[in-house]
Scaffold this motif. Structure first.
Motif, PDB file in Angstrom:
ATOM      1  N   PRO A   1      -2.079   7.530  10.510  1.00  0.00           N
ATOM      2  CA  PRO A   1      -1.407   6.502   9.728  1.00  0.00           C
ATOM      3  C   PRO A   1      -0.663   7.093   8.528  1.00  0.00           C
ATOM      4  O   PRO A   1      -0.927   8.220   8.109  1.00  0.00           O
ATOM      5  N   ALA A   2       0.244   6.283   8.008  1.00  0.00           N
ATOM      6  CA  ALA A   2       1.051   6.719   6.874  1.00  0.00           C
ATOM      7  C   ALA A   2       0.171   6.991   5.657  1.00  0.00           C
ATOM      8  O   ALA A   2      -0.936   6.497   5.551  1.00  0.00           O
TER       9      ALA A   2
ATOM     10  N   THR B   1       1.044   2.607  -0.963  1.00  0.00           N
ATOM     11  CA  THR B   1       0.422   1.295  -0.891  1.00  0.00           C
ATOM     12  C   THR B   1       0.948   0.351  -1.959  1.00  0.00           C
ATOM     13  O   THR B   1       0.875   0.655  -3.144  1.00  0.00           O
TER      14      THR B   1
ATOM     15  N   THR C   1      -4.901  -8.104  11.623  1.00  0.00           N
ATOM     16  CA  THR C   1      -4.859  -7.494  10.283  1.00  0.00           C
ATOM     17  C   THR C   1      -5.467  -8.405   9.226  1.00  0.00           C
ATOM     18  O   THR C   1      -5.481  -8.066   8.052  1.00  0.00           O
TER      19      THR C   1
ATOM     20  N   GLN D   1      -4.889  -0.104   3.222  1.00  0.00           N
ATOM     21  CA  GLN D   1      -3.575   0.234   3.744  1.00  0.00           C
ATOM     22  C   GLN D   1      -3.682   1.221   4.896  1.00  0.00           C
ATOM     23  O   GLN D   1      -2.969   1.119   5.886  1.00  0.00           O
ATOM     24  N   GLU D   2      -4.635   2.152   4.771  1.00  0.00           N
ATOM     25  CA  GLU D   2      -4.817   3.159   5.817  1.00  0.00           C
ATOM     26  C   GLU D   2      -5.132   2.490   7.149  1.00  0.00           C
ATOM     27  O   GLU D   2      -4.599   2.865   8.186  1.00  0.00           O
TER      28      GLU D   2
ATOM     29  N   ARG E   1      -4.580  -0.677   7.987  1.00  0.00           N
ATOM     30  CA  ARG E   1      -3.461  -1.494   8.469  1.00  0.00           C
ATOM     31  C   ARG E   1      -2.442  -0.597   9.176  1.00  0.00           C
ATOM     32  O   ARG E   1      -1.911  -0.953  10.228  1.00  0.00           O
ATOM     33  N   SER E   2      -2.206   0.564   8.594  1.00  0.00           N
ATOM     34  CA  SER E   2      -1.265   1.496   9.215  1.00  0.00           C
ATOM     35  C   SER E   2      -1.806   1.957  10.564  1.00  0.00           C
ATOM     36  O   SER E   2      -1.060   2.101  11.526  1.00  0.00           O
TER      37      SER E   2
ATOM     38  N   GLN F   1      -1.259  -0.665  13.028  1.00  0.00           N
ATOM     39  CA  GLN F   1       0.157  -0.714  13.382  1.00  0.00           C
ATOM     40  C   GLN F   1       0.495   0.374  14.398  1.00  0.00           C
ATOM     41  O   GLN F   1       1.177   0.139  15.390  1.00  0.00           O
ATOM     42  N   ALA F   2      -0.047   1.576  14.128  1.00  0.00           N
ATOM     43  CA  ALA F   2       0.217   2.691  15.033  1.00  0.00           C
ATOM     44  C   ALA F   2      -0.363   2.416  16.418  1.00  0.00           C
ATOM     45  O   ALA F   2       0.243   2.732  17.447  1.00  0.00           O
TER      46      ALA F   2
END
Lengths: 340, 332
Positions: free
Chosen positions: A6-7, A12, B279, B285-286, B288-289, B292-293
């Motif tokens: 992940p990004a 954030t 979600t 955030q990690e 959620r990403s 998404q991936a």
């Protein structure tokens, strides 16, 4: 198969909405460094004349002074409180006020100031009816059997017994030529040799098939079990909805004649330091040693609520006070010599 | 007089740091339908999931109601599966909780942190009781090997089985008075296994594998502080894998000979149709990403939407057929 990285988190954006309602918030309690239990009597000892009571307090006194000198308090001034547990669960007489006044006077005359008085019955069920003992009963985890405990075993003791290992057993004799048909008990955490202990936690007296409420109201807890509750309460580790499972009430200046009308824990001396403490010490006659061994076994098997445990560890760390992670290591005893 | 430390203890304010910190965390999420005719309202759900006296479950209402029970602990003394070498013996406790989403989908989520090469023998129980949710392994093992071993082990009666732990926690909900034990929708329980290697400072890196046995397996390298959100992620994935399977199964059953299609489809639409929202409860955030991936490749949401569309189309067709039949009868 999917492989993803992940990004980075650094991009954030700030979060706008959050919701997580904590079911229980742990209260921060005022804490002493050491809670000292200054002697213990069976109810009939309290009825049998003043001399034995006075003698026990006089023998407690020098050890009380010694205990004051061992307080672990980091950089703070030592805070110590004393307490006394009245044994009103298994038998009680209706002259509570006379017993209490005499007890406190004899202690004071022997140089032992009692700050707090608690009742053993409260360790089973509070004055308001809440079952304190069940907080502990439902958190007991039986020690897993070596090699075969893979995760599906129900976590609580259902039988009313708790052991530190496997009991001795008659082995099934498959081959008549095999001589040994008996297997010794085994302590799972032994070092070389076993001290196997099986502790009775309670007796259920309800009729078979009774509903849970009925079973609990009829349940007779054992003395070591209530003593384990008492230790956990003193250490601030036993909570209901984040608050202490047994709370302290200021003394209103007179004692009721009925034990059942006493508050759970009474603060006798207004200037006393907090009841709950990082550590506990119990000074008591030698013949309680067996009970306290059982208490330790019980406490070793109680899995406490993590937020409570962590709140105490953080407090201690903050005040630079060493606090052992194993709860039983926060508890110490002094046993007065027997034969008196 | 008073001293900062007790006699014989170092002048430190906590126990000596554990010889090792956990390097690996293993987990299993078992998902199924709560055995109830209608979803539990929030209040009843909170009462039902109060599995320990003295503490209340955590809960949230938005965007989907969810209640999380307090942690329960299970004693372990068993072997950990590895691909090579001797299986290490691990002793300690597993942590497990029940999660109820939308008052209806129940999960038993169990996990255990593994400290490798911690001691040479089983220690007194007080040691393990003070380290809840952790097992200590006697003898050494390679963390990566443990991860693979756990995810792909065959069941054995001496091997760690966290799926069983989760199932046990779910079974506790069968006994609470709020649950009437009259589920109206046929579903199967599904399992997800996950294993994380804890690597301080690392960027999260995950692999999700859908096995031919119907089990999702997630492996991840992750910084220790992100672990709780990773557990959330695995619970979310398990929930949505189950939702998808449950809806598809209902659709498949509706096409079978001898069944009334609406008996299969109606409860599925009524009870599951509104729950999909991956979600919703992924707070970091990690994660959620990461979701998404995963979506980019596995497209689970597309699959859900298209399945849901098929189900609704079928309902539309059935309705039209019913209307035509009625009209036909009237005209005759």
């Amino acid at each position: 198969m999917t492989a993803v990285t992940p990004a980075r988190a650094s991009s954030t954006p700030a979060r706008v909405f959050s919701e997580r309602n904590q079911g229980t918030t742990v209260q921060n309690l005022p804490l002493s460094h050491l809670s000292i239990e200054v002697g213990h009597f069976y109810m009939d000892d309290l009825e049998n004349g003043e001399e034995p009571i006075r003698r026990q307090f006089e023998r407690v006194k020098p050890w009380l002074d010694a205990a004051m000198a061992t307080v672990v308090c980091g950089e703070e001034k030592p805070r110590v409180s004393t307490c006394f547990l009245v044994d009103d669960y298994f038998q009680r007489w209706p002259d509570a006020s006379r017993i209490m006044e005499r007890l406190l006077r004899l202690a004071r005359e022997s140089g032992v100031e009692i700050d707090y008085v608690a009742r053993e019955s409260s360790c089973a069920r509070r004055l308001d009816g809440f079952g304190v003992a069940e907080l502990v009963a439902r958190r007991i985890l039986e020690e897993p059997e070596p090699e075969y405990s893979t995760g599906g075993r129900p976590p609580t003791a259902h039988t009313g017994w708790l052991s530190n290992g496997r009991p001795p057993r008659e082995a099934t004799v498959l081959n008549v030529m095999e001589a040994h048909d008996w297997e010794a008990g085994q302590e799972y955490g032994k070092r070389n040799h076993s001290i196997f202990l099986d502790v009775e936690l309670w007796k259920d007296r309800a009729e078979p098939g009774a509903d849970e409420e009925e079973v609990l109201s009829q349940r007779l807890y054992s003395c070591p079990f209530l003593a384990a509750v008492w230790q956990l309460v003193r250490l601030g580790l036993l909570r209901k909805d984040g608050a202490p499972a047994l709370e302290v009430t200021d003394w209103d200046g007179h004692w009721s004649d009925e034990w059942t009308q006493f508050p759970d824990i009474v603060k006798v001396r207004p200037q006393a330091k907090p009841f709950y403490a990082y550590r506990s010490l119990s000074i008591m006659p030698q013949h309680f040693l067996g009970i306290e061994h059982a208490v330790r076994t019980i406490i070793d098997h109680v899995l406490l609520d993590q937020p409570v445990v962590e709140s105490l560890l953080l407090r201690a760390q903050d005040k630079k006070i060493f606090l052992p992670s194993a709860v039983a290591d926060r508890i110490s005893h002094h046993f007065l010599e027997g034969g008196q | 007089m008073a001293r900062p430390a007790a006699p014989g203890q170092r002048h430190e304010n906590s126990d000596p740091p554990d010889k090792h910190r956990p390097q690996v965390v293993l987990g299993a999420v078992t998902t199924g339908l709560l055995n109830t005719s209608e979803p539990l309202p929030m209040e009843a759900a909170r009462q039902a999931l109060a599995l320990l006296p003295g503490v209340s479950p955590d809960w949230r209402r938005h965007p989907i109601e969810q209640v999380v029970s307090p942690d329960l602990f299970f004693g372990l003394d068993c072997k950990l599966a590895v691909r090579s070498g001797a299986q290490p013996r691990a002793i300690g406790t597993a942590r497990a909780r029940a999660v109820l989403t939308a008052g209806h989908v129940l999960q038993g989520s169990a996990s255990v942190a593994v400290v490798l090469d911690a001691s040479k023998r089983r220690l007194p129980w007080a040691h393990y009781a003070a380290r809840t949710g952790t097992v200590e392994a006697i003898n050494k093992a390679d963390p990566a090997d443990l991860v693979t071993g756990f995810l792909h082990a065959r069941a054995g009666n001496t091997l760690l089985d966290l799926g069983k732990t989760g199932s046990y926690v779910m079974s506790l909900l069968d006994r609470v008075p709020q649950v009437d034990r009259q589920a109206r929708l046929k579903t199967q329980t599904r399992r997800l296994l996950w294993a994380a290697q804890l690597v301080p400072g690392t960027e999260p890196e995950a692999q999700v594998e859908a096995g031919d046995d119907g089990v999702f397996r997630v492996r991840m390298a992750i910084a220790p502080q992100l672990l709780p959100t990773f557990v959330d992620f695995c619970e979310v994935l398990a929930l949505h894998d189950w939702l998808l399977a449950a809806l598809k199964n209902a659709f498949d059953r509706s096409a079978r000979r001898g069944r009334r299609a609406e008996d299969e489809i109606d409860p599925a639409l009524t009870y599951l149709g509104h729950i999909w929202n991956p979600t919703a409860h992924l707070s970091s955030q990690e994660m959620r990403s990461l979701w998404q991936a995963l979506e980019d490749e596995a497209q689970l949401t597309w699959e859900w939407q298209s399945t849901l569309t098929r189900v609704r189309d079928k309902v539309t067709l059935l309705t039209r057929k019913a209307i035509e039949e009625t009209l036909h009868k009237e005209s005759v």
